[in-house]
Write a protein that holds these residues in place. Structure first.
Motif, PDB file in Angstrom:
ATOM      1  N   ASP A 110       0.671  -1.337   0.140  1.00 47.44           N
ATOM      2  CA  ASP A 110       0.171   0.120  -0.243  1.00 47.44           C
ATOM      3  C   ASP A 110       0.744   1.363   0.037  1.00 47.44           C
ATOM      4  N   PRO A 111       0.804   2.349  -1.087  1.00 40.54           N
ATOM      5  CA  PRO A 111       1.512   3.336  -1.069  1.00 40.54           C
ATOM      6  C   PRO A 111       1.538   4.272   0.342  1.00 40.54           C
TER       7      PRO A 111
ATOM      8  N   ARG B 107       4.496   3.171   2.656  1.00 40.27           N
ATOM      9  CA  ARG B 107       5.536   3.527   2.272  1.00 40.27           C
ATOM     10  C   ARG B 107       6.339   4.127   3.401  1.00 40.27           C
TER      11      ARG B 107
ATOM     12  N   ASP C 258       9.155  -6.242   0.245  1.00 43.15           N
ATOM     13  CA  ASP C 258       8.714  -6.149  -0.911  1.00 43.15           C
ATOM     14  C   ASP C 258       8.688  -7.610  -1.597  1.00 43.15           C
TER      15      ASP C 258
END
Length: 181
Positions: A30-31, A34, A42
């Motif tokens: 989900d951005p 970050r 990842d």
């Protein structure tokens, strides 16, 4: 110390399990997540390392990380107390939720539960947390979990070359229990 805590009807905190790796990987894709981990999460292997690190912190007494799960065992997020300073009875609370769990009170219920656990089971007296001042949702979580605003830390965090102020909150073992939402 208990590694499973009831947060409220249908919500539970439990220790992380290797079988949670796919949920961890999806959460960190989900951005909004970050920068929420020191190392990128990842790959399946990276997610497993992330889970192992949570267990290592627990074993060392330096941090207590819980998976926040629903009644069916689906991972909705994380709540953590760490680093912990046993000498002074303090800890730092952090939390995140998966996209489907956001806006439903999941994080605030988890923070209330982990605070009660930290005071009753871990023997801590003071818990702190902070959030970027441009994150009103995280501020709402802190306030709903009974964490009082204590001040602003100027330009404490840096993401993508931009400095952000952080609002500091704290909750003491002697503070009244916040109302359930």
């Amino acid at each position: 110390m208990r590694e499973r805590v009831d947060a409220s009807a249908g919500l539970q905190l439990r220790s992380w399990q290797v079988g949670d790796a796919s949920a961890v990987l999806a959460a960190f894709a989900d951005p909004l997540m970050r920068g929420q981990s020191h190392e990128p999460v990842d790959s399946a292997r990276a997610a497993e390392r992330w889970i192992t690190a949570r267990g290592d912190q627990w074993a060392a007494g330096s941090g207590y990380s819980f998976a926040v799960v629903d009644g069916g065992g689906r991972v909705l997020g994380q709540v953590c107390v760490g680093p912990v300073d046993l000498r002074h009875g303090t800890g730092w609370v952090s939390y995140w939720t998966t996209a489907p769990a956001r806006g439903r009170g999941t994080a605030s219920r988890a923070c209330r539960a982990v605070a009660r656990w930290a005071f009753d089971d871990a023997g801590l007296f003071r818990l702190e947390l902070g959030h970027r001042t441009n994150n009103p949702a995280s501020c709402g979580v802190a306030r709903a979990a009974g964490f009082a605003v204590e001040g602003r830390q100027r330009q404490k965090l840096e993401y993508d070359g931009v400095r952000y102020d952080v609002e500091l909150h704290a909750r003491l073992a002697t503070d009244p229990e916040p109302a359930s939402s």
